[in-house]
Design an enzyme around this catalytic site. Structure first.
Site, PDB file in Angstrom:
ATOM      1  N   GLY A 234       0.828  -1.204   0.000  1.00  0.00           N
ATOM      2  CA  GLY A 234       0.000   0.000   0.000  1.00  0.00           C
ATOM      3  C   GLY A 234       0.859   1.249   0.000  1.00  0.00           C
ATOM      4  O   GLY A 234       0.473   2.287   0.558  1.00  0.00           O
ATOM      5  N   ALA A 235       2.022   1.173  -0.658  1.00  0.00           N
ATOM      6  CA  ALA A 235       3.013   2.249  -0.571  1.00  0.00           C
ATOM      7  C   ALA A 235       2.555   3.548  -1.217  1.00  0.00           C
ATOM      8  O   ALA A 235       3.070   4.615  -0.884  1.00  0.00           O
ATOM      9  CB  ALA A 235       4.331   1.794  -1.203  1.00  0.00           C
TER      10      ALA A 235
ATOM     11  N   GLY B 126      -0.422   4.842  -0.967  1.00  0.00           N
ATOM     12  CA  GLY B 126      -1.498   5.444  -0.193  1.00  0.00           C
ATOM     13  C   GLY B 126      -0.995   6.499   0.780  1.00  0.00           C
ATOM     14  O   GLY B 126       0.205   6.772   0.869  1.00  0.00           O
TER      15      GLY B 126
ATOM     16  N   ASN C   1       1.029  -2.639   5.309  1.00  0.00           N
ATOM     17  CA  ASN C   1       0.296  -1.393   5.469  1.00  0.00           C
ATOM     18  C   ASN C   1      -1.024  -1.355   4.703  1.00  0.00           C
ATOM     19  O   ASN C   1      -1.977  -0.717   5.143  1.00  0.00           O
ATOM     20  CB  ASN C   1       1.182  -0.228   5.015  1.00  0.00           C
ATOM     21  CG  ASN C   1       0.392   1.043   4.796  1.00  0.00           C
ATOM     22  OD1 ASN C   1      -0.085   1.673   5.731  1.00  0.00           O
ATOM     23  ND2 ASN C   1       0.234   1.417   3.529  1.00  0.00           N
TER      24      ASN C   1
ATOM     25  N   SER D 193      -5.811  -0.997  13.551  1.00  0.00           N
ATOM     26  CA  SER D 193      -6.711   0.141  13.732  1.00  0.00           C
ATOM     27  C   SER D 193      -7.375   0.030  15.090  1.00  0.00           C
ATOM     28  O   SER D 193      -7.510  -1.072  15.644  1.00  0.00           O
ATOM     29  CB  SER D 193      -7.777   0.135  12.630  1.00  0.00           C
ATOM     30  OG  SER D 193      -8.851   0.993  12.941  1.00  0.00           O
TER      31      SER D 193
ATOM     32  N   TYR E 267     -14.874  -4.589   8.471  1.00  0.00           N
ATOM     33  CA  TYR E 267     -13.595  -3.918   8.717  1.00  0.00           C
ATOM     34  C   TYR E 267     -13.129  -4.161  10.146  1.00  0.00           C
ATOM     35  O   TYR E 267     -11.979  -4.541  10.380  1.00  0.00           O
ATOM     36  CB  TYR E 267     -13.730  -2.418   8.459  1.00  0.00           C
ATOM     37  CG  TYR E 267     -12.441  -1.654   8.675  1.00  0.00           C
ATOM     38  CD1 TYR E 267     -11.424  -1.696   7.724  1.00  0.00           C
ATOM     39  CD2 TYR E 267     -12.235  -0.914   9.831  1.00  0.00           C
ATOM     40  CE1 TYR E 267     -10.234  -1.010   7.926  1.00  0.00           C
ATOM     41  CE2 TYR E 267     -11.048  -0.226  10.042  1.00  0.00           C
ATOM     42  CZ  TYR E 267     -10.058  -0.267   9.090  1.00  0.00           C
ATOM     43  OH  TYR E 267      -8.878   0.394   9.290  1.00  0.00           O
ATOM     44  N   CYS E 268     -14.009  -3.941  11.113  1.00  0.00           N
ATOM     45  CA  CYS E 268     -13.652  -4.153  12.518  1.00  0.00           C
ATOM     46  C   CYS E 268     -13.237  -5.602  12.761  1.00  0.00           C
ATOM     47  O   CYS E 268     -12.280  -5.875  13.490  1.00  0.00           O
ATOM     48  CB  CYS E 268     -14.819  -3.786  13.428  1.00  0.00           C
ATOM     49  SG  CYS E 268     -15.249  -2.029  13.422  1.00  0.00           S
TER      50      CYS E 268
ATOM     51  N   SER F 105     -11.932  -7.676  10.567  1.00  0.00           N
ATOM     52  CA  SER F 105     -10.619  -7.938   9.950  1.00  0.00           C
ATOM     53  C   SER F 105      -9.488  -7.387  10.805  1.00  0.00           C
ATOM     54  O   SER F 105      -8.426  -8.007  10.921  1.00  0.00           O
ATOM     55  CB  SER F 105     -10.567  -7.336   8.541  1.00  0.00           C
ATOM     56  OG  SER F 105     -10.502  -5.915   8.560  1.00  0.00           O
ATOM     57  N   LYS F 106      -9.696  -6.240  11.444  1.00  0.00           N
ATOM     58  CA  LYS F 106      -8.644  -5.648  12.260  1.00  0.00           C
ATOM     59  C   LYS F 106      -8.493  -6.357  13.605  1.00  0.00           C
ATOM     60  O   LYS F 106      -7.389  -6.445  14.152  1.00  0.00           O
ATOM     61  CB  LYS F 106      -8.905  -4.155  12.452  1.00  0.00           C
ATOM     62  CG  LYS F 106      -8.732  -3.347  11.174  1.00  0.00           C
ATOM     63  CD  LYS F 106      -7.335  -3.538  10.561  1.00  0.00           C
ATOM     64  CE  LYS F 106      -7.134  -2.692   9.318  1.00  0.00           C
ATOM     65  NZ  LYS F 106      -5.773  -2.868   8.741  1.00  0.00           N
TER      66      LYS F 106
END
Length: 250
Positions: free
Chosen positions: A14-15, A17, A91, A145, A158-159, A161-162
């Site tokens: 993700g460089a 971003g 990242n 996150s 999302y939550c 996955s984190k």
């Protein structure tokens, strides 16, 4: 903060971003060699020049993190050019406000799990194998996150996955510690501007209003934490998660 990573080989996903550029900038300033990975080929192609990287000081790979074969090619490139990385920063991530769990599409769920969880697993596994083969005492940092510890309305995948990234970090840390490879996670503060996770102005304003320290994440906040965890100063730290969010997660 001053760090020395002269000629250390650093892989960053993700460089291209917002956070990825910041991480790459600070590692480059500390003397590192960079392998810049992103699925946005055009942005990736221009990134080394934008970062002021000299020829021979970087690699690039247009990695599609939803594709295991593409991840395998990234590892093959690193093996061919460097034999092994010294540092890996997982990242890349995607965040979609998916709405009610009753309406989440399978495609949206799968994308977040593939990019946010499956890809870090595959990359950590493959890069750790390269480190072991080359006898490198390396470091892996996963970008997590505050959502790992706090469920939010409209963001269940999302939550989830984190939260899983936290378990993945600790699992890899436990198994790789005897091999001299440390694995930690950093939870960056809120930083709007991602092209793959579009946010409304109202959402950004609401997020900023709840940060106890009263501002968004600055350009060096998360990178300082990442470079610290990869430095000799953190040589006895593994399996840890460091929140760098201005108190937002509390």
């Amino acid at each position: 903060m001053k760090f020395d990573f002269t000629d250390k080989k650093v892989v960053i996903t993700g460089a291209a971003g917002v956070i990825g550029r910041r991480i790459a900038t600070d590692f480059a300033a500390a003397g590192a060699l960079l392998c810049l990975s992103d699925n946005r080929a055009r942005k990736l192609a221009s990134l080394p020049k934008e970062l002021g990287l000299k020829k021979g000081r970087y690699l690039t790979h247009a990695t599609e993190l939803t594709d295991a074969k593409s991840i395998g090619k990234l590892a093959a490139l690193v093996a061919k050019e460097w034999k092994s990385p010294d540092i890996v920063v997982n990242n890349a991530g995607v965040y979609h406000r998916t709405g009610s769990v009753l309406k989440i599409s399978t495609e949206a769920y799968d994308e977040m799990m593939d990019v946010n969880l499956r890809a870090p697993f595959l990359i950590s596994r493959d890069m750790a194998n390269l480190m072991v083969k080359a006898r490198v005492k390396g470091s892996i940092v996963n970008i997590s996150s505050g959502a790992a510890r706090r469920m939010g309305m409209g963001s269940v995948p999302y939550c989830t996955s984190k939260t899983a990234i936290d378990r993945l970090t600790k699992g890899f840390a436990l198994e790789l510690a005897p091999l001299g490879i440390r694995v930690n996670a950093v939870e960056p503060g809120f930083a709007a501007g991602s092209e793959v996770s579009l946010l409304s102005d109202e959402y950004v304003k609401a997020m900023l209003s709840r940060i106890p320290m009263g501002r968004a994440s600055g350009p060096h906040d998360a990178p300082n934490a990442i470079l610290f965890l990869c430095s000799e100063a953190a040589g006895f730290i593994t399996g840890a998660t460091l929140a760098v969010d201005g108190g937002n997660s509390i």
